[in-house]
Design an enzyme around this catalytic site. Sequence first.
Site, mmCIF file in Angstrom:
data_model
loop_
_atom_site.group_PDB
_atom_site.id
_atom_site.type_symbol
_atom_site.label_atom_id
_atom_site.label_comp_id
_atom_site.label_asym_id
_atom_site.label_seq_id
_atom_site.Cartn_x
_atom_site.Cartn_y
_atom_site.Cartn_z
ATOM 1 N N SER A 144 0.836 -1.140 0.094
ATOM 2 C CA SER A 144 0.008 0.068 0.190
ATOM 3 C C SER A 144 0.976 1.211 0.009
ATOM 4 O O SER A 144 1.526 1.486 -0.967
ATOM 5 C CB SER A 144 -0.956 -0.058 1.159
ATOM 6 O OG SER A 144 -1.961 1.075 1.076
ATOM 7 N N HIS A 167 -2.896 -1.092 -4.576
ATOM 8 C CA HIS A 167 -4.253 -1.249 -4.809
ATOM 9 C C HIS A 167 -4.596 0.200 -4.522
ATOM 10 O O HIS A 167 -4.073 0.994 -4.333
ATOM 11 C CB HIS A 167 -4.831 -2.132 -3.763
ATOM 12 C CG HIS A 167 -4.643 -1.590 -2.389
ATOM 13 N ND1 HIS A 167 -5.183 -0.702 -1.597
ATOM 14 C CD2 HIS A 167 -3.701 -2.162 -1.209
ATOM 15 C CE1 HIS A 167 -4.828 -0.295 -0.606
ATOM 16 N NE2 HIS A 167 -3.732 -1.197 -0.216
#
Length: 263
Positions: A144, A167
């Site tokens: 992330s 993501h």
Amino acid sequence: MSMNDKTELTPQTNPAGQPPGTPVPGQQPGTEPQKKEDPKKKGIVDAIQQLGQTNIPQMQSNVHCLSVIGQVEGHLVMPAQNKTTKYEHVIPQIVAAEQNPNIEGVVIILNTVGGDVEAGLAIAEMISSMSKPTVSLVLGGGHSIGVPIAVSADMSFIAETATMTIHPVRLTGMVVGVPQTFEYMEKMQDRVIRFVAQHSNISEEQFRELMFRTGELARDIGTNVIGSDAVNYGLIDRVGGLGDALAELNRRIELNRQGGVVQ
């Protein structure tokens, strides 16, 4: 023996000058006086409790190690059971390393699940703007918002078994269902994508494709890249471990001393 030759027997006294059995002021009856704890012994006990070792290597180093572990904590305090990297702790470390003339380079060790986007970007921006050589190493995971932090260094490494999850940005808490919410998230995402593309060899288009890929993550959309895959995509510079990262950092430090151009 005459009465004049009698020796007067003096009863033994305790340190307070009282007969035996008389408690010292501040001491509970029936207890021994407290001894001062040896600072050296206390230090060893603390080291065992906190680090699991009896001695801590004492060495003056010209390299500062900055660790990004667990969840990157931003403006909201995480629950007590969470391992966190607090941005209010990390940012002063980066400033101190930049100002300290004895520190010639910084190695950033990452094993993070991600966390607060703005806090992560703030840390990444500060690392990327340092004048001293920096090298990052992803161990375990750099997921992330850990991705921008990993690529913010001058040279980035990833362990063969380490992973990075790419993501879209998520929001937690109350979400207002209006177009402005989507626009805000899109702008935040653009900031992350732009930063990663500028500090690595991956293009914005390729990074977006990895970010929005479907069918790979069970509970999310995105991509999980492992070790050499991150290098093949151009996200990370090299596959390597701690020795490789420190060797590269020392090479850059030596070139920096000589005023040369670091390649």
